[in-house]
Scaffold this active site. Structure first.
Site, PDB file in Angstrom:
ATOM      1  N   ASN A  49       4.236   5.939  -1.585  1.00  0.00           N
ATOM      2  CA  ASN A  49       3.092   5.099  -1.216  1.00  0.00           C
ATOM      3  C   ASN A  49       3.501   3.638  -1.098  1.00  0.00           C
ATOM      4  O   ASN A  49       3.119   2.930  -0.162  1.00  0.00           O
ATOM      5  CB  ASN A  49       1.987   5.217  -2.271  1.00  0.00           C
ATOM      6  CG  ASN A  49       1.235   6.529  -2.211  1.00  0.00           C
ATOM      7  OD1 ASN A  49       1.371   7.299  -1.265  1.00  0.00           O
ATOM      8  ND2 ASN A  49       0.449   6.802  -3.228  1.00  0.00           N
ATOM      9  N   ARG A 378      -2.051  14.705  13.163  1.00  0.00           N
ATOM     10  CA  ARG A 378      -0.811  15.002  12.424  1.00  0.00           C
ATOM     11  C   ARG A 378      -0.640  16.507  12.352  1.00  0.00           C
ATOM     12  O   ARG A 378      -1.596  17.239  12.078  1.00  0.00           O
ATOM     13  CB  ARG A 378      -0.857  14.411  11.012  1.00  0.00           C
ATOM     14  CG  ARG A 378      -0.978  12.901  10.968  1.00  0.00           C
ATOM     15  CD  ARG A 378      -0.725  12.368   9.559  1.00  0.00           C
ATOM     16  NE  ARG A 378      -1.170  10.997   9.400  1.00  0.00           N
ATOM     17  CZ  ARG A 378      -0.473   9.931   9.769  1.00  0.00           C
ATOM     18  NH1 ARG A 378       0.721  10.087  10.340  1.00  0.00           N
ATOM     19  NH2 ARG A 378      -0.943   8.704   9.586  1.00  0.00           N
ATOM     20  N   ARG A 408       0.637   6.825  12.970  1.00  0.00           N
ATOM     21  CA  ARG A 408       1.706   6.074  12.305  1.00  0.00           C
ATOM     22  C   ARG A 408       2.645   6.989  11.522  1.00  0.00           C
ATOM     23  O   ARG A 408       2.229   7.813  10.721  1.00  0.00           O
ATOM     24  CB  ARG A 408       1.118   5.019  11.365  1.00  0.00           C
ATOM     25  CG  ARG A 408       2.182   4.161  10.692  1.00  0.00           C
ATOM     26  CD  ARG A 408       1.561   3.135   9.785  1.00  0.00           C
ATOM     27  NE  ARG A 408       1.024   2.008  10.529  1.00  0.00           N
ATOM     28  CZ  ARG A 408      -0.155   1.442  10.281  1.00  0.00           C
ATOM     29  NH1 ARG A 408      -0.915   1.921   9.339  1.00  0.00           N
ATOM     30  NH2 ARG A 408      -0.563   0.409  10.991  1.00  0.00           N
ATOM     31  N   HIS A 438      -8.619   9.761  16.276  1.00  0.00           N
ATOM     32  CA  HIS A 438      -8.429  10.217  14.897  1.00  0.00           C
ATOM     33  C   HIS A 438      -9.373  11.369  14.551  1.00  0.00           C
ATOM     34  O   HIS A 438      -9.347  11.889  13.436  1.00  0.00           O
ATOM     35  CB  HIS A 438      -8.660   9.026  13.951  1.00  0.00           C
ATOM     36  CG  HIS A 438      -8.280   9.269  12.539  1.00  0.00           C
ATOM     37  ND1 HIS A 438      -9.206   9.341  11.517  1.00  0.00           N
ATOM     38  CD2 HIS A 438      -7.070   9.465  11.960  1.00  0.00           C
ATOM     39  CE1 HIS A 438      -8.590   9.553  10.371  1.00  0.00           C
ATOM     40  NE2 HIS A 438      -7.296   9.639  10.609  1.00  0.00           N
ATOM     41  N   TYR A 471      -4.578  18.926   0.536  1.00  0.00           N
ATOM     42  CA  TYR A 471      -5.648  17.968   0.812  1.00  0.00           C
ATOM     43  C   TYR A 471      -7.006  18.647   0.657  1.00  0.00           C
ATOM     44  O   TYR A 471      -7.210  19.757   1.172  1.00  0.00           O
ATOM     45  CB  TYR A 471      -5.555  17.433   2.241  1.00  0.00           C
ATOM     46  CG  TYR A 471      -4.476  16.404   2.489  1.00  0.00           C
ATOM     47  CD1 TYR A 471      -3.263  16.438   1.820  1.00  0.00           C
ATOM     48  CD2 TYR A 471      -4.664  15.390   3.417  1.00  0.00           C
ATOM     49  CE1 TYR A 471      -2.280  15.502   2.059  1.00  0.00           C
ATOM     50  CE2 TYR A 471      -3.680  14.445   3.672  1.00  0.00           C
ATOM     51  CZ  TYR A 471      -2.485  14.510   2.982  1.00  0.00           C
ATOM     52  OH  TYR A 471      -1.509  13.576   3.229  1.00  0.00           O
ATOM     53  N   ARG A 567     -11.431   7.355  -3.109  1.00  0.00           N
ATOM     54  CA  ARG A 567     -10.120   7.658  -3.680  1.00  0.00           C
ATOM     55  C   ARG A 567      -9.191   6.442  -3.674  1.00  0.00           C
ATOM     56  O   ARG A 567      -8.499   6.167  -4.622  1.00  0.00           O
ATOM     57  CB  ARG A 567      -9.449   8.793  -2.900  1.00  0.00           C
ATOM     58  CG  ARG A 567      -8.146   9.269  -3.541  1.00  0.00           C
ATOM     59  CD  ARG A 567      -7.305  10.105  -2.602  1.00  0.00           C
ATOM     60  NE  ARG A 567      -6.546   9.284  -1.680  1.00  0.00           N
ATOM     61  CZ  ARG A 567      -6.547   9.421  -0.366  1.00  0.00           C
ATOM     62  NH1 ARG A 567      -7.278  10.343   0.204  1.00  0.00           N
ATOM     63  NH2 ARG A 567      -5.822   8.627   0.410  1.00  0.00           N
ATOM     64  N   HIS A 595      -9.641  14.033   0.256  1.00  0.00           N
ATOM     65  CA  HIS A 595      -9.510  13.513   1.620  1.00  0.00           C
ATOM     66  C   HIS A 595     -10.797  13.637   2.433  1.00  0.00           C
ATOM     67  O   HIS A 595     -10.928  13.021   3.487  1.00  0.00           O
ATOM     68  CB  HIS A 595      -8.372  14.264   2.323  1.00  0.00           C
ATOM     69  CG  HIS A 595      -7.934  13.660   3.617  1.00  0.00           C
ATOM     70  ND1 HIS A 595      -8.236  14.210   4.845  1.00  0.00           N
ATOM     71  CD2 HIS A 595      -7.216  12.542   3.888  1.00  0.00           C
ATOM     72  CE1 HIS A 595      -7.715  13.478   5.809  1.00  0.00           C
ATOM     73  NE2 HIS A 595      -7.093  12.457   5.259  1.00  0.00           N
TER      74      HIS A 595
END
Length: 690
Positions: A49, A378, A408, A438, A471, A567, A595
């Site tokens: 992270n 993703r 990204r 997205h 997730y 979160r 998530h």
């Protein structure tokens, strides 16, 4: 909303708030109720992270320091001041990180008869084993670069982003030589399990294998002493792309990705045991500013510890859990026939991602299916989703796939998948230059009784079977005509590279989400002013959009009760008189990554429930294509509300977000039993199917 109200509104800087989130990850590594190997993995997540934080957020702040005064006027804070605050916090966190690893986890592993040993702790037999391994597996990938002290004007070698290097110093009498050596973690495992001895387990890191065998690399030089310390450089990873060159976009992106590895240094993490003269040499030759120097521990790129081998008892890891079935949704039968009768919700990772794969595979071979439209952000490394879409195209279906190649750190992978899809006959759309797509949506067109019927899947998380195992997300199957008509219009707009307004059921950004959410909040404000019960329960990953926060403050002042589950970063400050007395915020960090984005509005007892792909960040609301969708089936609405209530009652893994950002756990009331949301959610869903 008065100017005074706006100017005095309490807000925490987003970067600082993010660091407090990463502190919560560090708390999991410190929690002795977490299995030991998992605690080591939380250290790895913390480290990973932080790497991304420096590559992106700190990089952005550094760019702004060149125009610090103007940036301060525009942003409301000084980038230089925030960078200084970031460094102070990170240095403290790195010290805590080192303490947890060196003085807690290593010792507790030893109690389990597992020893992480270094190059100084090898006996003769293990030393010989390491040398053999070094010759066979490591040596072919090592290329030392000698650094000539006599020609300081010679350019210093370019350190690659996030790679581990040894700075090696060879001393012979008074003569000094330096060398740079990359640790080949891309091609050689970071961990080597050594032969057992008396039921004791030994693991050595690749770094220490190289240290042990340095004499084999530098045998041609005379030296009295040899020293080697690791460094890791984190670079600016933001991409500079000319958004006006659409047909050459892939080429432009590919060139930018190559430049990413040579971006401006953001952080040099170095072994805190490294002597000052070696640090000074490195700083001088690399022309680094002291602000980028961060002392660390012996091992960098700690994210590799996510793959740390468990050579001990299974109790050192979280117990494997069986994937739960979704009540009345049978994988052995047609998904279409079942979804035609009612909506279904998949709650990941408790329930299986196989339902989504089954839906796509059935679409690929069903003769009645004419067309598949899907957005991808993703993807897993060996994506079953991609395989199903290619199979559909080969079976004569029209397959339209919008793949977001600007995702990204997944840009290269998504360029690869886009090429695979095109080779397989899929129509690939790259979206719009200035906006990321997205959303997580799929629409399948199927001929039934001579007419097209539409089946939709809408989700809060990616079409990625790997992340679906870790997730927490929701995925909805529906044939609701209003939702599918909206999705048809949305996909038509994407095909023509334009955004539409005026959807009847779904809420989309960038054109409508802000105002639609304002309307939902205003609705609760009106109820509160009428004296009715008014409330909102909002779950998201991040809350940083200032206008959204001000709107929540406005609702608070009208008497609306607001409960937030956030979160990650939360720039809203709860408990402030005149702004947030009626706002409570918790954050849950546990085994799985929370998530899902869930919005619940009281609506005078007839709750409105939405799921969304969007966090309440400015980028999601104004600069991305996001889709939020209503839950219209009452049984699913109740299930989502039940799961949210379970999370609101967590008194084990929930932390209170407050003005001091001290990350204290929710206090367990006297006599109350332990409530752990992820554990309780699993058994809630399990019992529903019995």
């Amino acid at each position: 909303m008065s100017a005074s109200f706006r100017s005095k509104a309490p807000l925490i800087n987003r970067e600082i708030s993010w660091l407090f989130f990463n502190e919560r990850v560090l708390q999991e590594a410190a929690d002795e109720t977490v299995p030991l190997i998992e605690r080591l993995r939380f250290l790895a997540i913390f480290s990973s992270n932080l790497d991304e934080f420096y590559r992106v957020r700190v990089a952005t702040l550094n760019r702004l320091t060149d125009v610090n005064t103007k940036a301060k006027e525009f942003l409301g804070f000084s980038p230089k001041k925030i960078l200084s605050e970031i460094k102070n916090i990170v240095v403290k966190q790195e010290k805590r990180f080192e303490y947890l690893y060196e003085h807690k986890i290593i010792k507790e592993l030893a109690e389990q008869r597992i020893f992480i040993i270094n190059d100084t702790q090898l006996n003769v037999s293990r030393g010989q084993f390491v040398r053999t391994y070094f010759h066979e597996k490591v040596l072919p990938d090592l290329v030392p670069i000698m650094l000539d002290l006599s020609t300081p004007e010679k350019p210093f070698p370019e350190l690659k982003d996030r790679r581990i290097y040894f700075l090696v110093k060879l001393t012979y009498k008074k003569k000094i030589r330096y060398a740079l050596l990359e640790v080949p973690t891309k091609s050689v495992s970071r961990f080597l399990v050594l032969p057992d001895s008396n039921n004791l387990k030994f693991i050595i890191l690749l770094d220490d294998i190289i240290r042990y065998c340095l004499d084999e690399l530098f045998f041609i030089f005379k030296y009295d002493n040899i020293e080697a310390y690791t460094v890791q450089l984190t670079r600016d990873a933001e991409l500079d792309i000319d958004v006006n060159v659409s047909e050459k976009f892939i080429e432009s992106l590919s060139k930018s990705l190559q430049r990413r590895s040579k971006g401006k240094p953001m952080r040099l993490l170095y072994d805190s045991e490294m002597p000052l003269d070696m640090i000074s040499y490195l700083v001088s030759r690399m022309h680094l500013h002291n602000s980028v120097l961060i002392p660390g521990n012996r091992y960098h790129n700690f994210k590799d510890f996510i793959d740390f081998p468990n050579v001990g008892d299974t109790s050192l890891e979280y117990a494997k859990t069986l994937k739960l079935a979704v009540k009345d949704l049978d994988l052995g039968k047609s998904i279409f026939n079942q979804v035609a009768k009612r909506d279904y919700l998949i709650s990941l990772p408790y329930q299986s991602f196989d339902y989504i794969i089954h839906f796509l595979r059935e679409s690929a071979i069903d003769p009645k299916v004419a067309e598949i439209n899907i957005t991808l952000y993703r993807l897993a490394e060996n994506s079953k989703v991609i395989n199903a879409l290619i199979n559909a195209a080969k079976n004569g279906k029209k397959v339209n796939c919008l793949i977001e190649i600007k995702a990204r750190f997944d840009e290269e992978a998504n360029i690869y998948w886009s090429n695979k899809l095109e080779e397989g006959g899929v129509n690939v759309n790259f979206g719009m230059m200035a906006y990321k797509v997205h959303s997580k949506i799929c629409l399948v067109s199927r001929y039934e009784k001579g007419q097209l019927t539409y089946y939709a899947n809408l989700a809060t998380g990616n079409y990625n079977e790997k992340s679906a195992g870790t997730y927490c997300d929701h995925s909805l199957f529906t044939v609701h005509r209003g939702i599918t008509e909206d999705l048809k219009r949305l996909f038509n707009g994407l095909d023509n590279k334009e955004f539409f307004k005026g959807y009847k059921y779904i809420i989309t950004s960038p054109l409508e989400m802000r105002h639609s959410v304002y309307d939902l909040i205003e609705n609760e404000i009106s109820h509160a002013r009428e004296g009715a019960k008014a409330y909102m329960i909002l779950k998201m990953n991040s809350l940083s959009d200032e206008e959204m926060i001000l709107k929540l403050y406005e609702a608070n002042n009208a008497g609306v009760k607001i409960q937030l589950i956030v979160r990650g970063m939360c720039c809203l400050v709860p408990g402030q008189v005149g702004y947030s007395e009626h706002i409570e915020v918790i954050s849950i960090i546990d085994r799985y990554l929370e998530h899902a984005r869930v919005w619940i509005f009281g609506n005078k007892g007839n709750e409105k429930v939405y799921l969304s792909s969007a966090d309440w960040m400015t980028r999601n609301i104004d600069r991305r294509l996001e889709v939020s969708f209503p839950i219209l089936d009452n049984s699913i609405k109740k299930e989502i509300r039940d799961i949210i209530d379970i999370q609101l009652n967590d008194n084990t893994k929930a932390r209170v977000i407050n003005a001091t950002n001290d990350n204290k756990y929710v206090k367990r009331e006297l006599g109350k039993s332990s409530r752990r949301a992820q554990h309780d959610t699993y058994y809630y869903l399990k019992n529903k199917n019995n």
